[in-house]
Design a protein around this motif. Structure first.
Motif, PDB file in Angstrom:
ATOM      1  N   CYS A  89       0.830  -1.214   0.000  1.00  0.00           N
ATOM      2  CA  CYS A  89       0.000   0.000   0.000  1.00  0.00           C
ATOM      3  C   CYS A  89       0.860   1.258   0.000  1.00  0.00           C
ATOM      4  O   CYS A  89       0.533   2.236  -0.668  1.00  0.00           O
ATOM      5  N   VAL A  90       1.960   1.224   0.769  1.00  0.00           N
ATOM      6  CA  VAL A  90       2.892   2.356   0.776  1.00  0.00           C
ATOM      7  C   VAL A  90       3.447   2.572  -0.628  1.00  0.00           C
ATOM      8  O   VAL A  90       3.467   3.703  -1.140  1.00  0.00           O
ATOM      9  N   PHE A  91       3.878   1.495  -1.265  1.00  0.00           N
ATOM     10  CA  PHE A  91       4.450   1.542  -2.618  1.00  0.00           C
ATOM     11  C   PHE A  91       3.439   2.108  -3.617  1.00  0.00           C
ATOM     12  O   PHE A  91       3.763   2.981  -4.430  1.00  0.00           O
ATOM     13  N   VAL A  92       2.208   1.630  -3.524  1.00  0.00           N
ATOM     14  CA  VAL A  92       1.156   2.091  -4.440  1.00  0.00           C
ATOM     15  C   VAL A  92       0.865   3.573  -4.229  1.00  0.00           C
ATOM     16  O   VAL A  92       0.782   4.354  -5.186  1.00  0.00           O
ATOM     17  N   LEU A  93       0.702   3.990  -2.974  1.00  0.00           N
ATOM     18  CA  LEU A  93       0.391   5.401  -2.690  1.00  0.00           C
ATOM     19  C   LEU A  93       1.537   6.330  -3.090  1.00  0.00           C
ATOM     20  O   LEU A  93       1.300   7.453  -3.547  1.00  0.00           O
ATOM     21  N   GLU A  94       2.768   5.860  -2.928  1.00  0.00           N
ATOM     22  CA  GLU A  94       3.911   6.658  -3.386  1.00  0.00           C
ATOM     23  C   GLU A  94       3.822   6.896  -4.888  1.00  0.00           C
ATOM     24  O   GLU A  94       4.150   7.974  -5.384  1.00  0.00           O
ATOM     25  N   ASN A  95       3.362   5.882  -5.611  1.00  0.00           N
ATOM     26  CA  ASN A  95       3.235   5.994  -7.064  1.00  0.00           C
ATOM     27  C   ASN A  95       1.988   6.761  -7.502  1.00  0.00           C
ATOM     28  O   ASN A  95       1.834   7.075  -8.675  1.00  0.00           O
ATOM     29  N   LEU A  96       1.119   7.045  -6.553  1.00  0.00           N
ATOM     30  CA  LEU A  96      -0.099   7.809  -6.854  1.00  0.00           C
ATOM     31  C   LEU A  96      -0.015   9.235  -6.297  1.00  0.00           C
ATOM     32  O   LEU A  96      -1.021   9.928  -6.202  1.00  0.00           O
ATOM     33  N   GLY A  97       1.171   9.657  -5.927  1.00  0.00           N
ATOM     34  CA  GLY A  97       1.357  11.024  -5.469  1.00  0.00           C
ATOM     35  C   GLY A  97       1.089  11.246  -3.991  1.00  0.00           C
ATOM     36  O   GLY A  97       0.996  12.383  -3.539  1.00  0.00           O
ATOM     37  N   GLY A  98       0.912  10.163  -3.219  1.00  0.00           N
ATOM     38  CA  GLY A  98       0.768  10.305  -1.774  1.00  0.00           C
ATOM     39  C   GLY A  98      -0.620  10.102  -1.231  1.00  0.00           C
ATOM     40  O   GLY A  98      -0.801   9.877  -0.037  1.00  0.00           O
ATOM     41  N   HIS A  99      -1.641  10.176  -2.078  1.00  0.00           N
ATOM     42  CA  HIS A  99      -3.010   9.901  -1.620  1.00  0.00           C
ATOM     43  C   HIS A  99      -3.869   9.494  -2.812  1.00  0.00           C
ATOM     44  O   HIS A  99      -3.582   9.864  -3.950  1.00  0.00           O
ATOM     45  N   ALA A 100      -4.925   8.725  -2.539  1.00  0.00           N
ATOM     46  CA  ALA A 100      -5.788   8.257  -3.628  1.00  0.00           C
ATOM     47  C   ALA A 100      -7.038   7.593  -3.057  1.00  0.00           C
ATOM     48  O   ALA A 100      -7.071   7.204  -1.884  1.00  0.00           O
ATOM     49  N   TYR A 101      -8.054   7.469  -3.889  1.00  0.00           N
ATOM     50  CA  TYR A 101      -9.259   6.722  -3.529  1.00  0.00           C
ATOM     51  C   TYR A 101      -9.002   5.232  -3.760  1.00  0.00           C
ATOM     52  O   TYR A 101      -8.130   4.858  -4.548  1.00  0.00           O
ATOM     53  N   LEU A 102      -9.790   4.399  -3.070  1.00  0.00           N
ATOM     54  CA  LEU A 102      -9.600   2.949  -3.157  1.00  0.00           C
ATOM     55  C   LEU A 102      -9.607   2.454  -4.597  1.00  0.00           C
ATOM     56  O   LEU A 102      -8.794   1.609  -4.965  1.00  0.00           O
ATOM     57  N   LYS A 103     -10.518   2.954  -5.400  1.00  0.00           N
ATOM     58  CA  LYS A 103     -10.628   2.509  -6.796  1.00  0.00           C
ATOM     59  C   LYS A 103      -9.287   2.675  -7.525  1.00  0.00           C
ATOM     60  O   LYS A 103      -8.825   1.781  -8.236  1.00  0.00           O
ATOM     61  N   ASP A 104      -8.653   3.840  -7.315  1.00  0.00           N
ATOM     62  CA  ASP A 104      -7.363   4.100  -7.969  1.00  0.00           C
ATOM     63  C   ASP A 104      -6.242   3.266  -7.353  1.00  0.00           C
ATOM     64  O   ASP A 104      -5.312   2.859  -8.048  1.00  0.00           O
ATOM     65  N   ILE A 105      -6.344   3.022  -6.051  1.00  0.00           N
ATOM     66  CA  ILE A 105      -5.346   2.179  -5.378  1.00  0.00           C
ATOM     67  C   ILE A 105      -5.395   0.763  -5.935  1.00  0.00           C
ATOM     68  O   ILE A 105      -4.367   0.156  -6.230  1.00  0.00           O
ATOM     69  N   TYR A 106      -6.626   0.226  -6.103  1.00  0.00           N
ATOM     70  CA  TYR A 106      -6.773  -1.121  -6.672  1.00  0.00           C
ATOM     71  C   TYR A 106      -6.188  -1.184  -8.084  1.00  0.00           C
ATOM     72  O   TYR A 106      -5.458  -2.118  -8.430  1.00  0.00           O
ATOM     73  N   GLU A 107      -6.517  -0.184  -8.893  1.00  0.00           N
ATOM     74  CA  GLU A 107      -6.050  -0.172 -10.285  1.00  0.00           C
ATOM     75  C   GLU A 107      -4.528  -0.099 -10.365  1.00  0.00           C
ATOM     76  O   GLU A 107      -3.890  -0.801 -11.152  1.00  0.00           O
ATOM     77  N   LYS A 108      -3.946   0.770  -9.530  1.00  0.00           N
ATOM     78  CA  LYS A 108      -2.484   0.910  -9.548  1.00  0.00           C
ATOM     79  C   LYS A 108      -1.805  -0.369  -9.046  1.00  0.00           C
ATOM     80  O   LYS A 108      -0.777  -0.791  -9.578  1.00  0.00           O
ATOM     81  N   PHE A 109      -2.388  -0.995  -8.047  1.00  0.00           N
ATOM     82  CA  PHE A 109      -1.839  -2.261  -7.532  1.00  0.00           C
ATOM     83  C   PHE A 109      -1.745  -3.294  -8.643  1.00  0.00           C
ATOM     84  O   PHE A 109      -0.735  -3.994  -8.771  1.00  0.00           O
ATOM     85  N   LEU A 110      -2.796  -3.394  -9.452  1.00  0.00           N
ATOM     86  CA  LEU A 110      -2.797  -4.390 -10.533  1.00  0.00           C
ATOM     87  C   LEU A 110      -1.698  -4.117 -11.553  1.00  0.00           C
ATOM     88  O   LEU A 110      -1.219  -5.037 -12.219  1.00  0.00           O
ATOM     89  N   LYS A 111      -1.274  -2.850 -11.650  1.00  0.00           N
ATOM     90  CA  LYS A 111      -0.233  -2.499 -12.626  1.00  0.00           C
ATOM     91  C   LYS A 111       1.179  -2.673 -12.079  1.00  0.00           C
ATOM     92  O   LYS A 111       2.099  -3.014 -12.833  1.00  0.00           O
ATOM     93  N   ILE A 112       1.363  -2.426 -10.771  1.00  0.00           N
ATOM     94  CA  ILE A 112       2.740  -2.402 -10.252  1.00  0.00           C
ATOM     95  C   ILE A 112       2.973  -3.369  -9.081  1.00  0.00           C
ATOM     96  O   ILE A 112       3.993  -3.283  -8.406  1.00  0.00           O
ATOM     97  N   HIS A 113       2.056  -4.292  -8.859  1.00  0.00           N
ATOM     98  CA  HIS A 113       2.130  -5.154  -7.684  1.00  0.00           C
ATOM     99  C   HIS A 113       3.399  -5.990  -7.636  1.00  0.00           C
ATOM    100  O   HIS A 113       3.971  -6.356  -8.661  1.00  0.00           O
ATOM    101  N   THR A 114       3.844  -6.276  -6.395  1.00  0.00           N
ATOM    102  CA  THR A 114       4.957  -7.218  -6.195  1.00  0.00           C
ATOM    103  C   THR A 114       4.423  -8.513  -5.585  1.00  0.00           C
ATOM    104  O   THR A 114       5.089  -9.536  -5.624  1.00  0.00           O
ATOM    105  N   ARG A 115       3.214  -8.431  -4.994  1.00  0.00           N
ATOM    106  CA  ARG A 115       2.573  -9.632  -4.441  1.00  0.00           C
ATOM    107  C   ARG A 115       1.719 -10.294  -5.521  1.00  0.00           C
ATOM    108  O   ARG A 115       1.252  -9.624  -6.437  1.00  0.00           O
ATOM    109  N   PRO A 116       1.474 -11.578  -5.395  1.00  0.00           N
ATOM    110  CA  PRO A 116       0.545 -12.233  -6.340  1.00  0.00           C
ATOM    111  C   PRO A 116      -0.855 -11.638  -6.198  1.00  0.00           C
ATOM    112  O   PRO A 116      -1.272 -11.278  -5.095  1.00  0.00           O
TER     113      PRO A 116
END
Length: 200
Positions: free
Chosen positions: A8-35
């Motif tokens: 979550c820290v990694f994702v939020l860093e890539n989203l500029g420091g804050h985001a809505y859940l929908k955007d967090i989910y989308e970004k996770f799918l693009k840059i995830h390190t976990r399965p």
């Protein structure tokens, strides 16, 4: 492999420091390190809530904050400066006014300081947040919608602070939106006590 909190820290860093859940989910799918598992959304929500002091699930390590309050699905990343701060310390100094380049030089507010200032105020006032000038309590007026909401006023303008200048929790005042606007209305700013006298 990252923990869910680290993810979550990694994702939020890539989203500029804050985001809505929908955007967090989308970004996770693009840059995830976990399965990506079937319940990855629930795992992300759980990690965000456990790392947010405003949540009932809070586990004691503050990594995130709820930008618009509870149940809004908008999460921000608390700047940790490579170290987890000690939540039991109530007189620590925090650096504010750090210059950073993002299209132009802007001043950075330390959201962790604001979170701790609110927590300290609640501990001293029977778990309540209210305006120190007029006494207005958002939860009294707006019910559940207003729980946990108050504006934090820096006694010294953040824009006038030098790089790495330090601010204490005691330099933050809790104000309702109206009183906060009135304090900022004229320069030099008036004080909380002057505002109290006007309202008598």
């Amino acid at each position: 492999m990252n923990t869910w909190k680290e993810e979550c820290v990694f994702v939020l860093e890539n989203l500029g420091g804050h985001a809505y859940l929908k955007d967090i989910y989308e970004k996770f799918l693009k840059i995830h390190t976990r399965p990506v598992t079937e319940n990855y959304r629930a795992s992300i929500r759980d990690a965000l809530e456990k790392g947010s002091s405003e949540s009932e699930k809070f586990d004691g390590t503050s990594l995130f904050y709820m930008v618009e309050g509870k149940n809004k699905g908008h999460y921000g990343l608390i700047k940790q400066n490579k170290a987890i701060f000690d939540l039991t310390t109530d007189d620590d100094e925090f650096c504010e006014g750090k210059e950073m380049l993002k299209q132009h030089l802007i001043r950075e507010r330390n959201q962790y300081l604001i979170t701790l200032a609110k927590q300290k105020f609640k501990m001293e006032h029977n778990n309540k947040l209210f305006c120190e000038a007029c006494g207005f309590d958002f939860s009294d007026k707006y019910g559940d919608l207003g729980i946990g909401f108050i504006e934090a006023h820096h006694i010294k303008p953040v824009a006038k602070m030098k790089q790495n200048e330090k601010t204490k929790i005691e330099d933050i005042v809790m104000l309702c939106s109206n009183c906060h606007s009135m304090i900022h209305r004229k320069k030099p700013w008036t004080t909380k006590d002057n505002l109290k006298n006007i309202l008598r």
